[in-house]
Scaffold this motif. Sequence first.
Motif, PDB file in Angstrom:
ATOM      1  N   LYS A 314      -5.215  -4.798  -5.482  1.00 22.37           N
ATOM      2  CA  LYS A 314      -6.165  -4.015  -6.244  1.00 22.37           C
ATOM      3  C   LYS A 314      -5.848  -2.941  -7.056  1.00 22.37           C
ATOM      4  N   GLY A 315      -4.614  -2.779  -7.013  1.00 24.39           N
ATOM      5  CA  GLY A 315      -4.134  -1.661  -7.965  1.00 24.39           C
ATOM      6  C   GLY A 315      -4.217  -0.230  -7.021  1.00 24.39           C
ATOM      7  N   LEU A 316      -3.861  -0.224  -5.732  1.00 24.31           N
ATOM      8  CA  LEU A 316      -4.118   1.098  -5.147  1.00 24.31           C
ATOM      9  C   LEU A 316      -2.880   1.398  -4.515  1.00 24.31           C
ATOM     10  N   ASN A 317      -2.565   2.373  -4.117  1.00 23.79           N
ATOM     11  CA  ASN A 317      -1.263   3.316  -3.495  1.00 23.79           C
ATOM     12  C   ASN A 317      -1.692   3.469  -2.053  1.00 23.79           C
ATOM     13  N   LEU A 318      -0.861   2.704  -1.309  1.00 19.77           N
ATOM     14  CA  LEU A 318      -1.108   2.989   0.182  1.00 19.77           C
ATOM     15  C   LEU A 318       0.176   3.790   0.653  1.00 19.77           C
ATOM     16  N   HIS A 319      -0.122   4.885   1.424  1.00 25.30           N
ATOM     17  CA  HIS A 319       1.025   5.890   1.713  1.00 25.30           C
ATOM     18  C   HIS A 319       1.008   5.766   3.215  1.00 25.30           C
ATOM     19  N   ILE A 320       2.240   5.591   3.845  1.00 24.94           N
ATOM     20  CA  ILE A 320       2.199   5.545   5.260  1.00 24.94           C
ATOM     21  C   ILE A 320       2.942   6.798   5.846  1.00 24.94           C
ATOM     22  N   LYS A 321       2.214   7.871   6.192  1.00 26.72           N
ATOM     23  CA  LYS A 321       3.062   9.317   6.432  1.00 26.72           C
ATOM     24  C   LYS A 321       3.285   9.171   7.905  1.00 26.72           C
ATOM     25  N   VAL A 322       3.994   8.264   8.425  1.00 22.79           N
ATOM     26  CA  VAL A 322       4.584   8.473   9.689  1.00 22.79           C
ATOM     27  C   VAL A 322       5.984   8.171   9.725  1.00 22.79           C
TER      28      VAL A 322
END
Length: 432
Positions: A314-322
């Motif tokens: 969908k053109g989104l940025n998913l950031h995993i801050k772990v």
Amino acid sequence: MKLPLRYKYIFFIITIHAILVFLAFKWLSENKLYFIASEVLIVISIVISVQIYRDFSRPIDFVRSGIEAIKDKDFTIKFVPTGKNEVDVLIEVYNLMIDQLREERIKLNEQHFFLEKLIEASPIAILILDFDEKISQINEKARRQFDRKSEFFIGKRLKELNLSLLNQLEDLQDGDSKTVKINGVETYKVQRSHFMDQGFRRSFLMIEELTEDILESEKKAYGKVIRMMAHEVNNTLGATDSILQTTRNYLSEDSFLDLREALKVASERNQKLAVFMKNFADVVRLPAPKTENTDVAALVKSVGVFMRALAEQKGLNLHIKVGESQQLWARIDIAQMEQVFVNVIKNAIDACQPGNSIELEVFENHIAIRNNGEPISEETATQLFNPFFSTKKDGQGIGLTLTREILLNHGFSFSLLSDAAGWTTFIIGKIL
């Protein structure tokens, strides 16, 4: 300055006797017998005057001592009768008054002590305001409910505390009651009243949490409806689909093509309707969590990796801050909590447009899943966790309902709100 009465009396006695001494010396000095007799009478008069002065000053001294004791709030001092009627009457009245004051004080102290204990032990949160509408006292239930110490509240007005529940009570008047819902889940009944203190009105707030009762009532209500619907619909769908399939099999493949296609569409629609009802029934049949000690941080990270592909489509940025070594251990049902994270991230994806971001972050005792997509309005926020409420045109509202039930069964707190910066955050708290 006006002289006290005792000084006036002393001045009067001294003046009279001085005149008598002067007259006796002037007129009787030549007659020694009369002069001596007059001097004796003057001495006796002085002695009597002094005694009268003492008799008159003793009640005044009693009154003065009693006033000082009352000023010091010492109601234990009592006077012993002197044997003189006039003074003893005053002493008797004073002692009776002191006894009554002492009894009233003990009674008031006992009532005050009982009221303090009652307020502190109350299962309802109580906030007592002073004459300036500032908080002067809170009970243990309020401290636990807001998870704050007394020092956080004392001396502040409701709006100065920046707590979402109390912010909605600023305009509440004495005698009014209000039902407040925050975070889309927590529901409170608030009543404001007053009492008289030193002749002036002081207000207090009683805050009763209704969340568990309302959620239980809702669950019983929609559970009964869903079970009834599922029973009737599944029985009908089963029989109907059997008839459709049998009829379709009897028709030859070379003829009745349109009819066969229509029967196929009807059968598929039946199956979709069966899945639709199954989703509703799953909420009612949700089993109790089978918990095991799990690293929730690792679970969040794995679900984030799993959902990243869908976000990128969908053109989104998913950031995993772990962090690599970050851990958050808790007893959870892995399958159920995994479903929660999937539902929340999926809702965040649906709320975003290309270019928006989604962030997953694990803290010391809570988890935050945020996005900068379309914010949630205040009106929508109060209904988000209502059973089967959805803002999507084709939404069933099952995802958040199921999420709510799983988190409640785990004993976790949760909220979903948008802030002024445009970020919408789903917080799962009290993990430990």
